[in-house]
Design an enzyme around this catalytic site. Structure first.
Site: not given
Ligand code: GAR
Length: 222
Positions: A129, A131, A163-165, A167
């Site tokens: 993922n 973040h 993992d299960a948490g 982030d």
């Molecule tokens: C990204 O910044 C990603 O890290 C975030 O959403 C955005 C998606 O941008 N994800 C989170 O916040 C997950 N918790 P995109 O759709 O333009 O790739």
């Protein structure tokens, strides 16, 4: 590389190096604009890039990310939580849908759902993922806004093994950016996303070429 041979991730050490495939098969999960997906699609358009996006999965319709997939000719699947009796049923169906494309690696790129046990079991150690903050700071749905509100001077992005948490998984790579005077959430998040796209394309490439290991909290690419 056949990652199924070396699973599960926990509590045993995971080792996924050896002979990497010619092109790592990626399923990318999205919920929004899909600029990270686009960066992967653009990279994969180069035959020399060692990965290919074989499918894009979403938890909602009518998002730009699905249009990007369609434009690239990549198959998509959409499964909405609201269409299932329970969250567990959705999770199992989502894992089955992703699994039907036989991915080597599943990439959550702006996917705004937490995977459940069925999904995590199936893709343990090969579900990553991205973040928009320097974990473990500012986990959750609003990484850029939370960093700005806190007043930190640097923030960035993190690519980690899920993992299960929330982030909390082992960190594969991070990139740092400055928070500027006058930044608002939009300007800060856009700069984070620029760094995020570069990091994602680079790290997926290295994972495909060299494999990766996860030993306890330590994720590394040899
Ligand atoms: C990204 O910044 C990603 O890290 C975030 O959403 C955005 C998606 O941008 N994800 C989170 O916040 C997950 N918790 P995109 O759709 O333009 O790739």
């Amino acid at each position: 590389m056949d990652v199924d041979r070396v699973l599960p991730l926990s509590p045993e050490d995971l080792h996924v190096p050896d002979a990497a495939p010619v092109r790592l098969r990626l399923v990318v999960l999205v919920s929004g604009s899909g600029t990270n997906l686009q960066a992967l699609l653009d990279a994969c358009a180069d035959p020399a890039y060692p990965a290919e996006v074989v499918a894009v999965g979403a938890d909602r319709d009518s998002i730009l990310a699905l249009e990007r997939a369609a434009t690239a000719g990549v198959p998509t699947f959409v499964l909405r939580v609201a269409d299932f009796a329970t969250r567990e049923e959705w999770d199992t169906a989502f894992a089955d849908a992703a699994g039907s494309f036989d991915p080597d690696l599943v990439v959550s790129a702006g996917f705004m759902k937490l995977a459940g046990a069925a999904f995590l079991d199936r893709f343990a150690g090969r579900y990553v993922n991205t973040h928009p903050a320097l974990l473990p700071s500012f986990p959750g749905m609003h990484g850029a806004a939370d960093a700005l509100d806190y007043g930190v001077k640097v923030t960035g992005c993190t690519l980690f093994v899920v993992d299960a948490g929330v982030d909390t998984g082992p960190i594969l790579a991070q990139a740092v950016i400055d928070v500027r005077d006058g930044d608002d959430v939009e300007s800060l998040h856009e700069r984070i996303k620029t760094a995020e796209r570069e990091l994602l394309v680079d790290v997926v490439s290295r994972m495909a070429r060299d494999g990766w290991t996860v030993t306890g909290r330590k994720a590394s690419i040899p």
